[in-house]
Design a protein around this motif. Structure first.
Motif, PDB file in Angstrom:
ATOM      1  N   ARG A  30     -35.272  -9.572 -15.360  1.00  0.00           N
ATOM      2  CA  ARG A  30     -34.407  -8.406 -15.190  1.00  0.00           C
ATOM      3  C   ARG A  30     -34.874  -7.259 -16.088  1.00  0.00           C
ATOM      4  NH1 ARG A  30     -30.007 -10.697 -16.059  1.00  0.00           N
ATOM      5  NH2 ARG A  30     -29.257 -10.964 -13.927  1.00  0.00           N
ATOM      6  N   LEU A  31     -35.195  -7.569 -17.329  1.00  0.00           N
ATOM      7  CA  LEU A  31     -35.692  -6.557 -18.256  1.00  0.00           C
ATOM      8  C   LEU A  31     -36.992  -5.940 -17.751  1.00  0.00           C
ATOM      9  CD1 LEU A  31     -35.292  -7.875 -21.931  1.00  0.00           C
ATOM     10  CD2 LEU A  31     -34.569  -5.654 -21.050  1.00  0.00           C
ATOM     11  N   TYR A  32     -37.911  -6.806 -17.317  1.00  0.00           N
ATOM     12  CA  TYR A  32     -39.218  -6.369 -16.836  1.00  0.00           C
ATOM     13  C   TYR A  32     -39.049  -5.428 -15.646  1.00  0.00           C
ATOM     14  CZ  TYR A  32     -44.184  -7.638 -17.463  1.00  0.00           C
ATOM     15  OH  TYR A  32     -45.506  -7.660 -17.785  1.00  0.00           O
ATOM     16  N   ALA A  33     -38.226  -5.843 -14.704  1.00  0.00           N
ATOM     17  CA  ALA A  33     -38.053  -5.068 -13.476  1.00  0.00           C
ATOM     18  C   ALA A  33     -37.391  -3.712 -13.745  1.00  0.00           C
ATOM     19  CB  ALA A  33     -37.238  -5.861 -12.470  1.00  0.00           C
TER      20      ALA A  33
ATOM     21  N   PHE B 114     -40.499 -17.875 -21.057  1.00  0.00           N
ATOM     22  CA  PHE B 114     -39.500 -16.823 -21.251  1.00  0.00           C
ATOM     23  C   PHE B 114     -39.723 -15.677 -20.268  1.00  0.00           C
ATOM     24  CE2 PHE B 114     -38.414 -12.709 -23.133  1.00  0.00           C
ATOM     25  CZ  PHE B 114     -37.050 -12.880 -23.336  1.00  0.00           C
ATOM     26  N   LEU B 115     -40.970 -15.275 -20.070  1.00  0.00           N
ATOM     27  CA  LEU B 115     -41.264 -14.172 -19.159  1.00  0.00           C
ATOM     28  C   LEU B 115     -40.914 -14.506 -17.709  1.00  0.00           C
ATOM     29  CD1 LEU B 115     -44.678 -12.952 -20.622  1.00  0.00           C
ATOM     30  CD2 LEU B 115     -42.447 -11.844 -20.845  1.00  0.00           C
ATOM     31  N   SER B 116     -40.826 -15.793 -17.394  1.00  0.00           N
ATOM     32  CA  SER B 116     -40.442 -16.205 -16.043  1.00  0.00           C
ATOM     33  C   SER B 116     -38.931 -16.367 -15.896  1.00  0.00           C
ATOM     34  CB  SER B 116     -41.128 -17.525 -15.678  1.00  0.00           C
ATOM     35  OG  SER B 116     -40.523 -18.642 -16.321  1.00  0.00           O
ATOM     36  N   SER B 117     -38.196 -16.207 -16.992  1.00  0.00           N
ATOM     37  CA  SER B 117     -36.749 -16.437 -16.975  1.00  0.00           C
ATOM     38  C   SER B 117     -36.011 -15.281 -16.338  1.00  0.00           C
ATOM     39  CB  SER B 117     -36.246 -16.644 -18.409  1.00  0.00           C
ATOM     40  OG  SER B 117     -36.302 -15.418 -19.132  1.00  0.00           O
ATOM     41  N   GLU B 118     -34.768 -15.533 -15.969  1.00  0.00           N
ATOM     42  CA  GLU B 118     -33.940 -14.498 -15.347  1.00  0.00           C
ATOM     43  C   GLU B 118     -33.751 -13.310 -16.280  1.00  0.00           C
ATOM     44  OE1 GLU B 118     -29.427 -13.938 -13.484  1.00  0.00           O
ATOM     45  OE2 GLU B 118     -30.301 -15.936 -13.694  1.00  0.00           O
ATOM     46  N   GLU B 119     -33.510 -13.575 -17.563  1.00  0.00           N
ATOM     47  CA  GLU B 119     -33.307 -12.487 -18.530  1.00  0.00           C
ATOM     48  C   GLU B 119     -34.524 -11.572 -18.605  1.00  0.00           C
ATOM     49  OE1 GLU B 119     -32.848 -11.844 -23.381  1.00  0.00           O
ATOM     50  OE2 GLU B 119     -32.899 -13.867 -22.533  1.00  0.00           O
TER      51      GLU B 119
ATOM     52  N   ILE C  78     -43.994  -3.474 -22.385  1.00  0.00           N
ATOM     53  CA  ILE C  78     -43.752  -4.879 -22.711  1.00  0.00           C
ATOM     54  C   ILE C  78     -42.975  -5.091 -24.005  1.00  0.00           C
ATOM     55  CG2 ILE C  78     -45.779  -5.669 -21.426  1.00  0.00           C
ATOM     56  CD1 ILE C  78     -47.213  -5.978 -24.126  1.00  0.00           C
ATOM     57  N   GLN C  79     -42.860  -4.051 -24.846  1.00  0.00           N
ATOM     58  CA  GLN C  79     -42.216  -4.243 -26.136  1.00  0.00           C
ATOM     59  C   GLN C  79     -40.777  -4.740 -26.033  1.00  0.00           C
ATOM     60  OE1 GLN C  79     -44.288  -4.062 -28.706  1.00  0.00           O
ATOM     61  NE2 GLN C  79     -42.647  -5.051 -29.873  1.00  0.00           N
ATOM     62  N   PRO C  80     -39.954  -4.207 -25.105  1.00  0.00           N
ATOM     63  CA  PRO C  80     -38.583  -4.747 -25.012  1.00  0.00           C
ATOM     64  C   PRO C  80     -38.552  -6.248 -24.714  1.00  0.00           C
ATOM     65  CG  PRO C  80     -38.766  -2.675 -23.810  1.00  0.00           C
ATOM     66  CD  PRO C  80     -40.163  -3.078 -24.181  1.00  0.00           C
TER      67      PRO C  80
ATOM     68  N   THR D   6     -38.717 -12.699 -29.364  1.00  0.00           N
ATOM     69  CA  THR D   6     -38.651 -13.010 -30.786  1.00  0.00           C
ATOM     70  C   THR D   6     -37.210 -13.249 -31.227  1.00  0.00           C
ATOM     71  OG1 THR D   6     -40.663 -11.748 -31.255  1.00  0.00           O
ATOM     72  CG2 THR D   6     -39.183 -12.156 -33.101  1.00  0.00           C
ATOM     73  N   ALA D   7     -36.287 -12.447 -30.709  1.00  0.00           N
ATOM     74  CA  ALA D   7     -34.875 -12.620 -31.067  1.00  0.00           C
ATOM     75  C   ALA D   7     -34.364 -13.988 -30.624  1.00  0.00           C
ATOM     76  CB  ALA D   7     -34.037 -11.511 -30.436  1.00  0.00           C
ATOM     77  N   GLU D   8     -34.843 -14.467 -29.483  1.00  0.00           N
ATOM     78  CA  GLU D   8     -34.369 -15.744 -28.941  1.00  0.00           C
ATOM     79  C   GLU D   8     -35.033 -16.940 -29.600  1.00  0.00           C
ATOM     80  OE1 GLU D   8     -34.908 -17.887 -24.659  1.00  0.00           O
ATOM     81  OE2 GLU D   8     -33.710 -16.049 -24.649  1.00  0.00           O
ATOM     82  N   THR D   9     -36.319 -16.816 -29.940  1.00  0.00           N
ATOM     83  CA  THR D   9     -37.089 -17.985 -30.398  1.00  0.00           C
ATOM     84  C   THR D   9     -37.500 -17.928 -31.864  1.00  0.00           C
ATOM     85  OG1 THR D   9     -39.222 -16.992 -29.813  1.00  0.00           O
ATOM     86  CG2 THR D   9     -38.050 -18.221 -28.079  1.00  0.00           C
ATOM     87  N   GLY D  10     -37.510 -16.740 -32.464  1.00  0.00           N
ATOM     88  CA  GLY D  10     -38.014 -16.602 -33.819  1.00  0.00           C
ATOM     89  C   GLY D  10     -39.525 -16.519 -33.895  1.00  0.00           C
TER      90      GLY D  10
END
Length: 347
Positions: free
Chosen positions: A288-291, A280-285, A41-43, A49-53
């Motif tokens: 894709r990372l999760y998968a 965020f976890l439900s987003s396309e970005e 989950i770290q990535p 954090t990079a997107e939202t702060g």
């Protein structure tokens, strides 16, 4: 002021820097209890954090987190619980430690059958319960779960414990489709087709096929990716190369799938930030990372499956709502004991 995250001992492991004694109610943070291992989950958390702060603080454990949240009550620092399997997701709801996620973004991203009807859990990725088949000793390229009871497989089937969450989920899906009576007959026949008593994890079943102890086994799809890419233990790559993936019931209702998912805790001290993370976890970005990281299937429509996962074949998922399967888990567990499944094949 709510209780702060503390250094935990025993089964719990801290996975964030500057974690201990962070006020749970501080602005710009979200506190996570996770059954998912940190490297998985770290990535995602770094991207969030990079997107939202918003900073993320994580406690990892292999068991007991739901009960911990329940014991902590209103003083719990946890905002969300990340977990795997519909049993744990629904179990968190039954413990009374969740609250509904109210978000048009989440509802728009995650199909209804991957969400709790009342909003108490949200699916994030799916994995199929498939059949690993020996490349050398199994010629067929199609199979159904019902086929596992066929006498032709006598002494040729391996699986992990019938009481493991993954097995219970599959049995519960059989009950949902066929009823308890027929599922009991099926389960007893599968028991008698076992090569040995149920034992080990999913990777151990592939190892058993490689060793010639059995010819087919039940397992989750993502373990194939973990074995195929395991450079620290290259023998696992050999195990993986000895089997093919068969997607059960591909020509019918589809293969049983289970979830990794998330719940919003009942007393989340950083509720707004927690909902932002879930969105965020439900987003396309993130999907894709999760998968790609975990060799799982995105649940957000339109997000591509990782190339390695595509190479195993096309997944047609069973669309029966997982909430309906969750209702049958207690009955499934009772059937496992009733037929003596974990005792192995009848003499």
């Amino acid at each position: 002021m709510r209780a702060s995250f503390q250094a935990l001992t025993g089964a719990l492991a801290l996975t964030s820097a500057a974690f201990a004694a962070v006020p749970a109610s501080a602005d710009g943070e979200v506190n996570i209890y996770s059954y998912r291992q940190p490297f998985l989950i770290q990535p995602l958390l770094e991207a969030f954090t990079a997107e939202t702060g918003i900073e993320t603080n994580v406690v990892f454990a292999s068991k007991g987190l739901g009960e911990r949240i329940s014991a902590e009550g209103k003083n719990s620092p946890a905002d969300i619980l990340l977990t795997v399997d519909i049993g744990r997701l629904d179990g968190a709801k039954q413990l009374g430690i969740t609250q509904p996620v109210v978000s048009e973004t989440v509802n728009g991203n995650i199909p209804e059958h991957f969400r709790d009807p009342d909003g108490h859990w949200i699916g994030l990725t799916s994995r199929a319960r498939i059949v690993y088949a020996s490349r050398d000793r199994v010629d067929q390229d199609t199979i159904t779960y019902e086929d596992l009871a066929d006498p032709k497989w006598k002494g040729r089937v391996c699986t992990r414990s019938g009481q493991h969450d993954y097995t219970i989920g599959l049995i519960a899906s059989m009950i949902a489709h066929h009823g308890e009576e027929k599922t009991e007959e099926w389960l007893a026949d599968v028991r008698d087709n076992l090569a040995r008593k149920p034992a080990g994890n999913d990777r151990a079943q592939v190892q058993a096929i490689y060793a010639g102890e059995c010819d087919i086994a039940l397992g989750n799809t993502y373990y194939m990716g973990l074995m195929e890419t395991n450079e620290k233990e290259p023998e696992q790559q050999e195990w993986a190369n000895s089997v093919r993936v068969l997607f059960p019931n591909a020509a019918g209702r589809g293969s049983h799938v289970n979830l990794s998912g998330v719940v919003l805790t009942k007393y989340a001290p950083n509720k707004d930030n927690a909902i932002k993370l879930i969105e965020f976890l439900s987003s396309e970005e993130a999907q894709r990372l999760y998968a790609e990281t975990n060799f799982e299937y995105p649940v957000t429509p339109g997000v591509p499956v990782a190339e390695r996962v595509q190479n195993w074949g096309e997944l047609k998922p069973d669309t029966l709502p997982l909430a309906e399967i969750a209702k049958q888990r207690k009955a499934a567990s009772e059937l496992v004991d009733k037929v003596g499944f974990d005792d192995g094949p009848a003499s």
